[in-house]
Every structure is written in structure tokens, then in C-alpha cells.
Design an enzyme around this catalytic site. Sequence first.
Site, PDB file in Angstrom:
ATOM      1  N   CYS A  39       0.077   3.752   2.746  1.00  0.00           N
ATOM      2  CA  CYS A  39       0.554   3.221   4.030  1.00  0.00           C
ATOM      3  C   CYS A  39       2.034   3.554   4.219  1.00  0.00           C
ATOM      4  O   CYS A  39       2.466   3.923   5.316  1.00  0.00           O
ATOM      5  CB  CYS A  39       0.361   1.713   4.102  1.00  0.00           C
ATOM      6  SG  CYS A  39      -1.359   1.179   4.057  1.00  0.00           S
ATOM      7  N   CYS A  85       0.832  -1.209   0.000  1.00  0.00           N
ATOM      8  CA  CYS A  85       0.000   0.000   0.000  1.00  0.00           C
ATOM      9  C   CYS A  85       0.869   1.263   0.000  1.00  0.00           C
ATOM     10  O   CYS A  85       1.566   1.552   0.976  1.00  0.00           O
ATOM     11  CB  CYS A  85      -0.904  -0.037   1.234  1.00  0.00           C
ATOM     12  SG  CYS A  85      -1.792   1.485   1.575  1.00  0.00           S
TER      13      CYS A  85
END
Length: 151
Positions: free
Chosen positions: A81, A78
Amino acid sequence: MSSVFTADLKGIVVPCPSCGQKNRIPYERLAAHGTCGKCEASLPLVHAPVDIPSTAVFNAVRGASSLPVLVDFWAAWCGPCRMVAPQLEKVAEQEAGLTLIVKVNTEALPGLSAQYNIQGIPALLLFKNGSLVAEQAGAQPASAIREFIYR
């Protein structure tokens, strides 16, 4: 980046900066400075995000922590993230002794993601006294994360 702190069922394991001895600080005493059991040096407060290795450890942290617990649900693939990770490190330093920041890898612990109905990551959940009090999705700068903690 892996934290020098680790979590287990009873507390956060903190290495002594003087002798390297691993010391466990019980979740109920995370707001206080501890001392090394070997050399009696002062131990640092938890000042970095802590990876959660299992659902059992997550439940122990959430249920027993004397501090509010900010949980970051994330995954290695991600992009957002990865963008929020250094922001969480800043917040962990600023909030040492005030808020415990933990990270839950959604790939490693999919059951926790399902339990809390995580639909997108990164997702931040805030627990106080074992209860979920706030949720927020998406990457945020450190200042917005701190506002989220204290709203």
C-alpha cells in the site's frame, strides 16, 4: 501524506491557492474549475488522492460524483500500500478533472471493506455513475493504474 483536499457529504473542500479560503466543490461539478467565494481566484482541480473519513461520505462520493471514482483500499501497516501511494498521487495529478481518486483506510472503515469483499490490499475499485465497474488487487505502477481506469 495527507491531501490538501478533504471530502464531506456535499463535496470536496478545496483551499484557495491565493487566499487560503476553503471552498466546497459539489461532487456533481468536480470536472469544472471553480472560483474562490472570497477572492474569486480560480480554484485547482482535485489533483491528489482524497481520504474518505466515513461510510456516509464514501456513499456520497460514489453516488454523486460526475467523474469516475477510483477507490484505493489500504492500511498503514501494508508495505505494498505504501508502494502504490506515490503511484496514485501521480495518477491523481494526470487525471485531475477526469477521475477522482479516493483512499479508504481499511482499519478505520472495516465495514466498507466487508461490503465490497476486500480480501487483500491494496485493492482498487472503479465506480462510474455510482456503479462498480472494475476491481483490481495488488500494487501497480501509475501507467498500469491509468490503463485500469480506461480499459
